[in-house]
Design an enzyme around this catalytic site. Structure first.
Site, PDB file in Angstrom:
ATOM      1  CG  PHE A 181      34.489 107.313  73.269  1.00 42.90           C
ATOM      2  CD1 PHE A 181      34.920 107.786  74.495  1.00 42.90           C
ATOM      3  CD2 PHE A 181      33.630 108.103  72.505  1.00 42.90           C
ATOM      4  CE1 PHE A 181      34.507 109.036  74.961  1.00 42.90           C
ATOM      5  CE2 PHE A 181      33.210 109.347  72.970  1.00 42.90           C
ATOM      6  CZ  PHE A 181      33.654 109.812  74.199  1.00 42.90           C
ATOM      7  CG  ASP A 220      28.708 104.315  68.684  1.00 45.86           C
ATOM      8  OD1 ASP A 220      28.443 105.178  67.821  1.00 45.86           O
ATOM      9  OD2 ASP A 220      29.105 104.598  69.830  1.00 45.86           O
ATOM     10  CE  LYS A 278      32.332 112.295  67.393  1.00 46.36           C
ATOM     11  NZ  LYS A 278      32.727 111.055  68.043  1.00 46.36           N
TER      12      LYS A 278
HETATM   13  C1  LIG Z   1      32.127 110.804  69.536  1.00 49.64           C
HETATM   14  C2  LIG Z   1      31.493 109.504  69.756  1.00 49.64           C
HETATM   15  C3  LIG Z   1      30.347 109.359  70.578  1.00 49.64           C
HETATM   16  C4  LIG Z   1      29.776 110.510  71.379  1.00 49.64           C
HETATM   17  O1  LIG Z   1      29.321 111.533  70.552  1.00 49.64           O
HETATM   18  P1  LIG Z   1      29.018 112.991  71.197  1.00 49.64           P
HETATM   19  O2  LIG Z   1      28.309 113.703  70.084  1.00 49.64           O
HETATM   20  O3  LIG Z   1      30.336 113.587  71.529  1.00 49.64           O
HETATM   21  O4  LIG Z   1      28.167 112.789  72.365  1.00 49.64           O
HETATM   22  C5  LIG Z   1      29.761 108.115  70.675  1.00 49.64           C
HETATM   23  N1  LIG Z   1      30.261 107.058  70.012  1.00 49.64           N
HETATM   24  C6  LIG Z   1      31.356 107.148  69.223  1.00 49.64           C
HETATM   25  C7  LIG Z   1      31.839 105.937  68.497  1.00 49.64           C
HETATM   26  C8  LIG Z   1      32.023 108.363  69.087  1.00 49.64           C
HETATM   27  O5  LIG Z   1      33.121 108.452  68.344  1.00 49.64           O
END
Ligand SMILES: *Cc1c(COP(=O)(O)O)cnc(C)c1O
Length: 385
Positions: A132, A217, A246
Site C-alpha cells: 500500500f 516507504d 503519518k
Molecule cells: C498510509 C500510507 C500511505 C499513504 O499515506 P496518506 O497520508 O494517507 O496519503 C503510503 N504508504 C504507506 C506505507 C502507508 O501506510
C-alpha cells in the site's frame, strides 16, 4: 444518531465507512467520545498518532509557531524548515543529504516516483503484491488492492507488482529498464507482513546491480513504530529514497522524502508543493522528533511491542490463524472477517483497525501504558477465545 452524525452523514463525500462513534478529545493513548466514554486507542490515527494525543510539547510548538508564521512557500528561506531539514538528515541513513517536504504519505510517494523517473531516465517501477502506497494516481499505481485501483483505470503505465518476500521473482524482473523498486519494511495495510532481512537486503543489492533506485516507504513504519526510529534500521538498509509522513509531526499533516546520493540533481521547477515545508508543520515535526528522543519512543515501542506480542501469543483460540508484528505494529490474522470483532472490541472500550478482510491491526500510540496493553489483551481474549 447525534447532531454531528446527522450532519456528517448529510454532507460527507461517502468514501469512508463510518463507525458509530463521535470522538471529541484525546489524551495519551486514550480517546473520549461525546458521551464521555473512554477508549484505548489502538487505531492511533491510522499511524499518525505515535506520540499520543494532546502531547504538551506538540501543543506548545503549534501555538508558538502559529503566532509567528503559518505559511511560507519554499521560494523563501525559513528557519523552522532549515532546522527540520538538518534534523531529518542527521537521523537518515548515511549518504542521504537532501529532503523534499510534503503534507501526506501519498504526496511523498508521488514525489519519490517522479524523482526516480527523472533521475534514471527509466520508466518501470516495481511494487509488491499486498503493498500500500497511497491513493493519488501515481501512488495508487503502486498500491496492490484491486478495490482501490480498478475503478480508476487506466493508471500510470509501467508499474509491475511482484510477490513480497520472494527474491527470485524480483531477480527475474528487475533489470536495466527499472527506474525504482518500492518496498515497505513491514507491509501495513496489506496485513502486517514483516519483510525478511534476506529479501530486503537482496532487493537492495539487485537495485544497485542494475542501476535502479530503492524506495523504502516508511510512511507507516517510520517514527518509532517498529522499535527503531525508521524500520530500515532493523536490516541496515541504505535506500536511495525514503518516504515519510503519518507521525512525522505528532499528528499534524506533514511528510518528507529523504534523498540519497544516487538520485541525480533535481533542478528548480521539476516538482513542488504549496504547503510543503510550511513553518507550522516544520515546527511540529521538530517538536515530534525531540519527543521521540527525549521519551525514547523507539525503545519503548520495541519493549512494549515484544511484551504485547508475547501476551497475545498466549491466547488460545481456533479462530486465530497467525499473530505477527514488529514493535508496536501488530496484526492478528483470524479465520473470519474482522468487522464484527472490531465492533465487539469497541463495546469493550478498545479501538482497533482492520488490515485487509481478516487481520485485526493494532497501532497504539507508542506512549501507551503497560496497564492499557493488559486491558487490550483482556478485551481481545474475551472477543476471540
Ligand atoms: C498510509 C500510507 C500511505 C499513504 O499515506 P496518506 O497520508 O494517507 O496519503 C503510503 N504508504 C504507506 C506505507 C502507508 O501506510
Amino acid at each position: 444518531m447525534s447532531e454531528t452524525q446527522n450532519l456528517e452523514n448529510a454532507h460527507t463525500s461517502g468514501v469512508y465507512a463510518k463507525r458509530d462513534l463521535v470522538i471529541v478529545r484525546g489524551e495519551g493513548a486514550t480517546l473520549y467520545d461525546d458521551q464521555g466514554r473512554a477508549y484505548i486507542d489502538c487505531v492511533g490515527g491510522q499511524g499518525a498518532a505515535n506520540l499520543g494525543h494532546a502531547h504538551p510539547t506538540i501543543i506548545a510548538a503549534l501555538a508558538e509557531q502559529s503566532q509567528n508564521l503559518i505559511s511560507c512557500p519554499e521560494m523563501f528561506y525559513n528557519p523552522q524548515r532549515a532546522a527540520l531539514q538538518k534534523k531529518l538528515i542527521s537521523l537518515a541513513p548515511t549518504g542521504m543529504n537532501r529532503v523534499f517536504l510534503t503534507n501526506s504519505g501519498t504526496e511523498s510517494v508521488e514525489a519519490a516516483f517522479k524523482f526516480a523517473r527523472f533521475s534514471t531516465k527509466r520508466r518501470k517501477i516495481i511494487a509488491t503484491m499486498r503493498g500500500f502506497h497511497g491513493r493519488s494516481m501515481g501512488a495508487l499505481s503502486a498500491t496492490w488492492n484491486k478495490t482501490y485501483r480498478e475503478p480508476f483505470l487506466p493508471l500510470v503505465p509501467d508499474f509491475e507488482h511482484l510477490p513480497y518476500n520472494k527474491l527470485d521473482r524480483l531477480e527475474a524482473s528487475l533489470d536495466e529498464e527499472t527506474a525504482a523498486l518500492i518496498l515497505e519494511v513491514v507491509q501495513g495495510e496489506g496485513g502486517v507482513h514483516p519483510g525478511t532481512s534476506e529479501y530486503l537486503q537482496g532487493a537492495q543489492q539487485l537495485c544497485r546491480k542494475h542501476g535502479a533506485l530503492l524506495i523504502i516507504d516508511e510512511v507507516q513504519t517510520g517514527f518509532g513504530r517498529t522499535g527503531k526510529l525508521f524500520a530500515l534500521e532493523h536490516h541496515g538498509l541504505q535506500p536511495d529514497l525514503v518516504t515519510l509522513a503519518k507521525s512525522m509531526a505528532g499528528g499534524f499533516p506533514a511528510g518528507a522524502v529523504l534523498i540519497g546520493e544516487r538520485v541525480g540533481e533535481l533542478p528548480p521547477g521539476i516538482h513542488g508543493s504549496t504547503f510543503g515545508g510550511n513553518p507550522l508543520a516544520a515546527a511540529a515535526a521538530l517538536a515530534a522528533l525531540e519527543i521521540q528522543e527525549k521519551e525514547q519512543l523507539p525503545q519503548r515501542a520495541a519493549e512494549l511491542g515484544e511484551y504485547f506480542l508475547d501476551e497475545l501469543k498466549k491466547m488460545e483460540s481456533p479462530l486465530i490463524r497467525d499473530i505477527r508484528g514488529l514493535g508496536l505494529m501488530i496484526g492478528i490474522e483470524i479465520k473470519q472477517k474482522v468487522v464484527p470483532y472490531l465492533q465487539a472490541l469497541t463495546e469493550r472500550g478498545v479501538l482497533a483497525l482492520p488490515a485487509g478482510m481478516t487481520v485485526i491491526r493494532l497501532l497504539p500510540p507508542l506512549v501507551i501504558k503497560r496497564e492499557q496493553i493488559n486491558q487490550v489483551v483482556v478485551a481481545l481474549k474475551e472477543v476471540l477465545e
